[in-house]
Design a protein around this motif. Structure first.
Motif, PDB file in Angstrom:
ATOM      1  N   UNK A 307       0.825  -1.211   0.000  1.00 57.11           N
ATOM      2  CA  UNK A 307       0.000   0.000   0.000  1.00 57.11           C
ATOM      3  C   UNK A 307       0.864   1.268   0.000  1.00 57.11           C
ATOM      4  N   UNK A 308       1.934   1.243   0.781  1.00 53.23           N
ATOM      5  CA  UNK A 308       2.734   2.455   0.980  1.00 53.23           C
ATOM      6  C   UNK A 308       3.825   2.642  -0.056  1.00 53.23           C
ATOM      7  N   UNK A 309       4.267   1.548  -0.671  1.00 54.65           N
ATOM      8  CA  UNK A 309       5.429   1.594  -1.548  1.00 54.65           C
ATOM      9  C   UNK A 309       5.040   1.127  -2.956  1.00 54.65           C
ATOM     10  N   UNK A 310       5.795   1.603  -3.961  1.00 52.48           N
ATOM     11  CA  UNK A 310       5.534   1.133  -5.324  1.00 52.48           C
ATOM     12  C   UNK A 310       6.392  -0.090  -5.669  1.00 52.48           C
ATOM     13  N   UNK A 311       7.416  -0.367  -4.864  1.00 54.76           N
ATOM     14  CA  UNK A 311       8.203  -1.600  -4.987  1.00 54.76           C
ATOM     15  C   UNK A 311       8.851  -1.815  -3.625  1.00 54.76           C
ATOM     16  N   UNK A 312       9.586  -2.926  -3.464  1.00 55.91           N
ATOM     17  CA  UNK A 312       9.970  -3.322  -2.107  1.00 55.91           C
ATOM     18  C   UNK A 312      11.424  -3.023  -1.740  1.00 55.91           C
ATOM     19  N   UNK A 313      12.172  -2.431  -2.653  1.00 53.20           N
ATOM     20  CA  UNK A 313      13.523  -1.995  -2.321  1.00 53.20           C
ATOM     21  C   UNK A 313      14.581  -3.066  -2.516  1.00 53.20           C
ATOM     22  N   UNK A 314      15.821  -2.712  -2.221  1.00 56.46           N
ATOM     23  CA  UNK A 314      16.954  -3.562  -2.551  1.00 56.46           C
ATOM     24  C   UNK A 314      17.552  -4.350  -1.400  1.00 56.46           C
ATOM     25  N   UNK A 315      17.024  -4.148  -0.183  1.00 56.69           N
ATOM     26  CA  UNK A 315      17.655  -4.797   0.973  1.00 56.69           C
ATOM     27  C   UNK A 315      16.822  -5.989   1.438  1.00 56.69           C
ATOM     28  N   UNK A 316      17.475  -7.114   1.639  1.00 56.78           N
ATOM     29  CA  UNK A 316      16.796  -8.287   2.217  1.00 56.78           C
ATOM     30  C   UNK A 316      17.735  -8.954   3.200  1.00 56.78           C
ATOM     31  N   UNK A 317      17.184  -9.841   4.023  1.00 56.25           N
ATOM     32  CA  UNK A 317      18.051 -10.624   4.902  1.00 56.25           C
ATOM     33  C   UNK A 317      17.510 -12.042   4.983  1.00 56.25           C
ATOM     34  N   UNK A 318      18.363 -12.943   5.429  1.00 56.44           N
ATOM     35  CA  UNK A 318      17.924 -14.340   5.561  1.00 56.44           C
ATOM     36  C   UNK A 318      18.714 -15.044   6.652  1.00 56.44           C
ATOM     37  N   UNK A 319      18.058 -16.073   7.215  1.00 53.63           N
ATOM     38  CA  UNK A 319      18.713 -16.884   8.232  1.00 53.63           C
ATOM     39  C   UNK A 319      19.087 -18.219   7.623  1.00 53.63           C
ATOM     40  N   UNK A 320      20.332 -18.628   7.842  1.00 55.20           N
ATOM     41  CA  UNK A 320      20.745 -19.959   7.384  1.00 55.20           C
ATOM     42  C   UNK A 320      20.469 -20.964   8.494  1.00 55.20           C
ATOM     43  N   UNK A 321      20.441 -22.222   8.136  1.00 58.67           N
ATOM     44  CA  UNK A 321      20.309 -23.259   9.163  1.00 58.67           C
ATOM     45  C   UNK A 321      21.641 -23.321   9.890  1.00 58.67           C
ATOM     46  N   UNK A 322      21.622 -23.181  11.198  1.00 63.03           N
ATOM     47  CA  UNK A 322      22.866 -23.154  11.964  1.00 63.03           C
ATOM     48  C   UNK A 322      22.963 -21.876  12.749  1.00 63.03           C
ATOM     49  N   UNK A 323      24.207 -21.463  12.998  1.00 60.57           N
ATOM     50  CA  UNK A 323      24.414 -20.263  13.817  1.00 60.57           C
ATOM     51  C   UNK A 323      25.453 -19.362  13.166  1.00 60.57           C
ATOM     52  N   UNK A 324      26.198 -18.640  14.008  1.00 61.24           N
ATOM     53  CA  UNK A 324      27.150 -17.672  13.469  1.00 61.24           C
ATOM     54  C   UNK A 324      28.178 -18.322  12.540  1.00 61.24           C
ATOM     55  N   UNK A 325      28.623 -19.511  12.913  1.00 60.74           N
ATOM     56  CA  UNK A 325      29.658 -20.198  12.124  1.00 60.74           C
ATOM     57  C   UNK A 325      29.183 -20.412  10.683  1.00 60.74           C
TER      58      UNK A 325
END
Ligand SMILES: *Cc1c(COP(=O)(O)O)cnc(C)c1O
Length: 399
Positions: A307-325
């Motif tokens: 509603x507020x934006x005409x597209x969703x932008x260039x930044x995304x994030x994701x979690x991998x299976x596991x932890x910091x390593x």
């Protein structure tokens, strides 16, 4: 339509035309491109003119801490793009935020700020403004009850970024603006992630827009700069502070940003489509646990962002299976993406928020903010999407 109307705030020219032409009035040289005025000061024809300029009786240039013709073109162009009456440029995004706070706050005042704002913004409010008797309450970006409950009679500013970094949470700008209005406070929106090409928060009820021009407005990682945009009356006050205190934008940087703006909408849509494709692809990867991008229907902010934006932008994030390593392994296996905290560049960047951009948060704060050890942020650039997928695949396959 007359080309001179491009500088008329009520002209019918559309966004792309304004992004390329607004603000520039040709000088007697007949230049096609915007001129770069590298001068610190200006001369007067006689003492009477000097006196009139200094007193403000006559408009015109005095000194480049006050005005510079190249910086003025940029300010007018951004104002046109944000549908603002006026804008003022600053030396960096943080200078824009500081100048806004210095203009509108005094000892005893109170700020309500989203918990998920740029790291230096949090430090500025929490560590420095608090020294001068200005208190900040940090609230969840998306929980309107928390915004309501945090309001005090002394609340002067409500401050947010949407979508948030790095989890892409989306604020209901109209609802937060209503809370601000009811309490006679200003809603300040940092529009750095969307730029006016994708979102115009003033139209949703915000009072002031902040930009780190360093990011998408430049778009090619060259210069630092900031912007504050809003009504003539509010920006006039910010301008008085900037002229006095001096966090002015360099004319050279303004000229670079003008070049950046010419391709703003093209770039923002290209960033968005690359990010969308990468988000969908990441969701299908067996070693990926969860993807955060408001363009995905599964994202809690999807409807609001649509509603507020005409597209969703260039930044995304994701979690991998596991932890910091495991997260570090994926990041360190990339060959193409740049390992840096910057964003808004044609070059894709990758970073581990928990140990960099959000490293100063306590373990508890990270938990609360969802910045886990297995989280990776990608600011998707304009390289070929297949090369970007291949770059991430190396590390994902190695897990
Ligand atoms: C980078 C950034 C800032 C600070 O801008 P600088 O130009 O680095 O001072 C502020 N807000 C957001 C959302 C940013 O990404």
């Amino acid at each position: 339509m007359n080309i001179d109307d491009v500088n008329d705030p009520h002209s019918d020219f559309k966004f792309d035309t304004l992004a390329i032409r607004a603000g520039h009035v040709r000088t007697h040289e007949g230049e096609h491109g915007e001129p770069l005025f590298l001068t610190s000061s200006y001369v007067f024809t006689d003492s009477a003119e000097a006196a009139a300029r200094f007193s403000g009786e006559q408009s015109g240039n005095v000194y480049s801490r006050y005005t510079n013709p190249t910086v003025s073109i940029l300010e007018k162009r951004i104002a046109a793009l944000e549908c603002a009456e006026r804008a003022v440029a600053t030396s960096s995004g943080m200078a824009a935020i500081l100048s806004t706070c210095m203009t509108f706050l005094k000892a005893g005042d109170h700020i309500v700020c989203s918990r998920s704002v740029f790291g230096a913004t949090t430090v500025l409010l929490d560590k420095y403004l608090s020294r001068f008797g200005i208190e900040t309450t940090f609230v969840s970006l998306t929980d309107l009850d928390q915004w309501h409950q945090a309001m005090r009679p002394q609340t002067r500013i409500l401050y947010l970024e949407t979508p948030s970094n790095p989890l892409c949470d989306v604020a209901d700008v109209e609802s937060v603006a209503a809370i601000a209005r009811k309490n006679n406070a200003l809603l300040v929106v940092d529009n750095c992630f969307c730029t006016p090409a994708l979102q115009q928060p003033l139209k949703l009820g915000a009072d002031l827009i902040i930009h780190s021009a360093t990011k998408y407005l430049d778009g090619q990682g060259r210069c630092l700069g900031g912007i504050v945009a809003g009504s003539k009356e509010l920006i006039g006050q910010v301008l008085t502070f900037i002229r006095t205190a001096g966090p002015t934008m360099s004319p050279f940087n303004a000229w670079v940003f003008l070049k950046g703006l010419e391709t703003l909408k093209l770039r923002m849509h290209a960033h968005s489509s690359n990010a969308m494709e990468l988000a969908i692809w990441l969701q299908e990867q067996p070693k990926v646990k969860e993807v955060f991008y408001a363009g995905l229907e599964s994202h809690p902010g999807h409807k609001l962002a649509s509603r507020q934006q005409t597209a969703f932008g260039g930044v995304l994030s994701f979690k991998v299976k596991g932890d910091r390593k495991e997260a570090w392994k994926v990041i360190d296996s990339t060959k193409l993406m740049s390992l840096t905290a910057n964003l808004g560049d044609t070059k894709t960047t990758i970073v581990h928020p928990a140990t960099t951009t959000h490293g100063r948060l306590s373990l508890e704060q990270k938990e609360e903010a969802g910045i886990t050890g297995n989280l990776i942020r990608v600011a998707v650039g304009l390289e070929d999407i297949d090369d970007l997928k291949e770059d991430l695949l190396q590390g994902l396959k190695a897990l």
